[in-house]
Design a protein around this motif. Structure first.
Motif, PDB file in Angstrom:
ATOM      1  N   ALA A  12      39.583 -22.980  22.998  1.00  0.00           N
ATOM      2  CA  ALA A  12      39.126 -23.781  24.130  1.00  0.00           C
ATOM      3  C   ALA A  12      37.625 -23.968  24.071  1.00  0.00           C
ATOM      4  O   ALA A  12      36.870 -23.428  24.883  1.00  0.00           O
ATOM      5  CB  ALA A  12      39.542 -23.126  25.439  1.00  0.00           C
ATOM      6  N   ALA A  13      37.173 -24.719  23.108  1.00  0.00           N
ATOM      7  CA  ALA A  13      35.764 -25.064  22.958  1.00  0.00           C
ATOM      8  C   ALA A  13      35.703 -26.428  22.319  1.00  0.00           C
ATOM      9  O   ALA A  13      36.708 -26.965  21.860  1.00  0.00           O
ATOM     10  CB  ALA A  13      35.050 -24.032  22.085  1.00  0.00           C
ATOM     11  N   ASP A  14      34.506 -27.038  22.333  1.00  0.00           N
ATOM     12  CA  ASP A  14      34.403 -28.375  21.760  1.00  0.00           C
ATOM     13  C   ASP A  14      34.462 -28.311  20.238  1.00  0.00           C
ATOM     14  O   ASP A  14      34.626 -27.247  19.639  1.00  0.00           O
ATOM     15  CB  ASP A  14      33.136 -29.080  22.245  1.00  0.00           C
ATOM     16  CG  ASP A  14      31.856 -28.428  21.744  1.00  0.00           C
ATOM     17  OD1 ASP A  14      31.911 -27.657  20.765  1.00  0.00           O
ATOM     18  OD2 ASP A  14      30.794 -28.700  22.330  1.00  0.00           O
ATOM     19  N   ASP A  26      34.605 -31.531  30.852  1.00  0.00           N
ATOM     20  CA  ASP A  26      35.644 -30.546  30.555  1.00  0.00           C
ATOM     21  C   ASP A  26      35.841 -29.585  31.731  1.00  0.00           C
ATOM     22  O   ASP A  26      36.973 -29.309  32.142  1.00  0.00           O
ATOM     23  CB  ASP A  26      35.270 -29.743  29.309  1.00  0.00           C
ATOM     24  CG  ASP A  26      34.932 -30.636  28.125  1.00  0.00           C
ATOM     25  OD1 ASP A  26      33.919 -31.359  28.215  1.00  0.00           O
ATOM     26  OD2 ASP A  26      35.649 -30.598  27.117  1.00  0.00           O
ATOM     27  N   TRP A  77      41.100 -21.679  31.076  1.00  0.00           N
ATOM     28  CA  TRP A  77      39.959 -22.168  30.303  1.00  0.00           C
ATOM     29  C   TRP A  77      38.650 -21.903  31.028  1.00  0.00           C
ATOM     30  O   TRP A  77      37.664 -21.492  30.415  1.00  0.00           O
ATOM     31  CB  TRP A  77      40.118 -23.655  30.000  1.00  0.00           C
ATOM     32  CG  TRP A  77      41.014 -23.922  28.832  1.00  0.00           C
ATOM     33  CD1 TRP A  77      41.188 -23.129  27.727  1.00  0.00           C
ATOM     34  CD2 TRP A  77      41.874 -25.041  28.658  1.00  0.00           C
ATOM     35  NE1 TRP A  77      42.104 -23.699  26.876  1.00  0.00           N
ATOM     36  CE2 TRP A  77      42.541 -24.867  27.414  1.00  0.00           C
ATOM     37  CE3 TRP A  77      42.150 -26.170  29.426  1.00  0.00           C
ATOM     38  CZ2 TRP A  77      43.454 -25.798  26.924  1.00  0.00           C
ATOM     39  CZ3 TRP A  77      43.057 -27.103  28.936  1.00  0.00           C
ATOM     40  CH2 TRP A  77      43.702 -26.908  27.707  1.00  0.00           C
ATOM     41  N   TRP A  81      35.612 -19.804  29.514  1.00  0.00           N
ATOM     42  CA  TRP A  81      34.263 -20.362  29.370  1.00  0.00           C
ATOM     43  C   TRP A  81      33.238 -19.649  30.243  1.00  0.00           C
ATOM     44  O   TRP A  81      32.039 -19.938  30.165  1.00  0.00           O
ATOM     45  CB  TRP A  81      34.272 -21.843  29.744  1.00  0.00           C
ATOM     46  CG  TRP A  81      35.137 -22.702  28.870  1.00  0.00           C
ATOM     47  CD1 TRP A  81      35.445 -22.491  27.556  1.00  0.00           C
ATOM     48  CD2 TRP A  81      35.825 -23.899  29.248  1.00  0.00           C
ATOM     49  NE1 TRP A  81      36.273 -23.486  27.091  1.00  0.00           N
ATOM     50  CE2 TRP A  81      36.523 -24.360  28.100  1.00  0.00           C
ATOM     51  CE3 TRP A  81      35.912 -24.633  30.438  1.00  0.00           C
ATOM     52  CZ2 TRP A  81      37.297 -25.527  28.127  1.00  0.00           C
ATOM     53  CZ3 TRP A  81      36.684 -25.792  30.455  1.00  0.00           C
ATOM     54  CH2 TRP A  81      37.367 -26.227  29.318  1.00  0.00           C
ATOM     55  N   THR A 187      36.565 -30.936  24.510  1.00  0.00           N
ATOM     56  CA  THR A 187      37.391 -29.829  24.041  1.00  0.00           C
ATOM     57  C   THR A 187      38.720 -30.386  23.531  1.00  0.00           C
ATOM     58  O   THR A 187      39.490 -30.931  24.321  1.00  0.00           O
ATOM     59  CB  THR A 187      37.655 -28.829  25.186  1.00  0.00           C
ATOM     60  OG1 THR A 187      36.414 -28.394  25.726  1.00  0.00           O
ATOM     61  CG2 THR A 187      38.457 -27.637  24.690  1.00  0.00           C
ATOM     62  N   GLU A 190      41.885 -29.497  25.464  1.00  0.00           N
ATOM     63  CA  GLU A 190      41.929 -30.066  26.813  1.00  0.00           C
ATOM     64  C   GLU A 190      42.210 -31.566  26.748  1.00  0.00           C
ATOM     65  O   GLU A 190      42.941 -32.102  27.585  1.00  0.00           O
ATOM     66  CB  GLU A 190      40.620 -29.795  27.542  1.00  0.00           C
ATOM     67  CG  GLU A 190      40.697 -30.120  29.030  1.00  0.00           C
ATOM     68  CD  GLU A 190      39.421 -29.748  29.773  1.00  0.00           C
ATOM     69  OE1 GLU A 190      39.475 -29.648  31.011  1.00  0.00           O
ATOM     70  OE2 GLU A 190      38.371 -29.571  29.125  1.00  0.00           O
TER      71      GLU A 190
END
Length: 221
Positions: A12-14, A26, A77, A81, A187, A190
């Motif tokens: 769950a990150a870009d 996001d 998420w 984060w 992301t 997402e």
């Protein structure tokens, strides 16, 4: 790592491996859609106890189950984060100011001062992907407290029709938001979830139109 739609896991990150910022699309989509989904779950539980119609009860169960699971992913998420689930003072939908969803202008969709967080349509009616934020509603497609209270008083066909109409409006708003994230979020997991939401809810919109027609009713204008 967090479970992704269709099984497996997704980071769950870009694309560059960075966690989104607190004001990013996001994070904003995750916060707003979690709230949007919660109301769909609430409406579905209400109608489940107001009708014996198996088709409506099955639809309500599917919507409640799907959106509760997706809501858990979105909130998960935010936890991953290290971001807040609520950002006091930030109007709903502010993450969409960077652009429009599905080709529609999103200007004017933010909450106005003194409206308790309810978004106020702009001069052009603030159409958002076919959905409009009504006075007293937090985001596009969401029902007002008065509409939820009315649904809670109805039974059988009357409850079925109002639920299908409210959920149609709700899905229209949800599709617009999901398409906004599919375009603006960075992301990958997402974006994939948002695109899947839009596709599934569009399919349910067609189903609900058919169900309304069988009851001699139609979606609200």
């Amino acid at each position: 790592m967090i479970a992704a739609v269709g099984g497996g896991t997704a980071d769950a990150a870009d694309g560059a491996g960075r966690a989104p910022g607190v004001s990013s699309p996001d994070a904003g989509f995750a916060r707003d859609m979690a709230v949007h989904h919660q109301q769909a779950v609430e409406m579905s539980f209400i109608v489940r106890d107001r009708t014996g119609d198996e088709a409506v009860r099955s639809l309500a169960y599917d919507i409640a189950n799907t959106q509760a699971n997706q809501r858990g992913m979105l909130l998960g998420w935010l936890d991953l984060w290290g971001l807040p689930k609520v950002t006091p003072g930030e109007p709903p939908m502010s993450w969409m100011t960077a652009g429009a969803a599905d080709g529609h202008d999103m200007a004017g969709m933010h909450a106005a001062p003194g409206t308790d967080g309810a978004a106020t349509p702009g001069a052009e009616g603030a159409a958002q992907g076919g959905a409009v934020t009504k006075p007293g509603a937090l985001m596009p497609g969401m029902a007002t407290k008065e509409e939820l209270a009315r649904l809670d008083t109805l039974r059988d066909r009357d409850a079925e029709v109002l639920y299908l109409q409210l959920m149609t409006d709700h899905h229209k708003g949800g599709v617009a938001m999901a398409l906004g994230c599919a375009r603006l979020c960075r992301t990958p997991a997402e974006q994939k979830l948002a695109q899947g939401m839009a596709e599934a809810q569009r399919s349910e919109l067609s189903l609900m139109a058919d169900m309304l027609g069988k009851r001699g009713a139609a979606p609200r204008p």
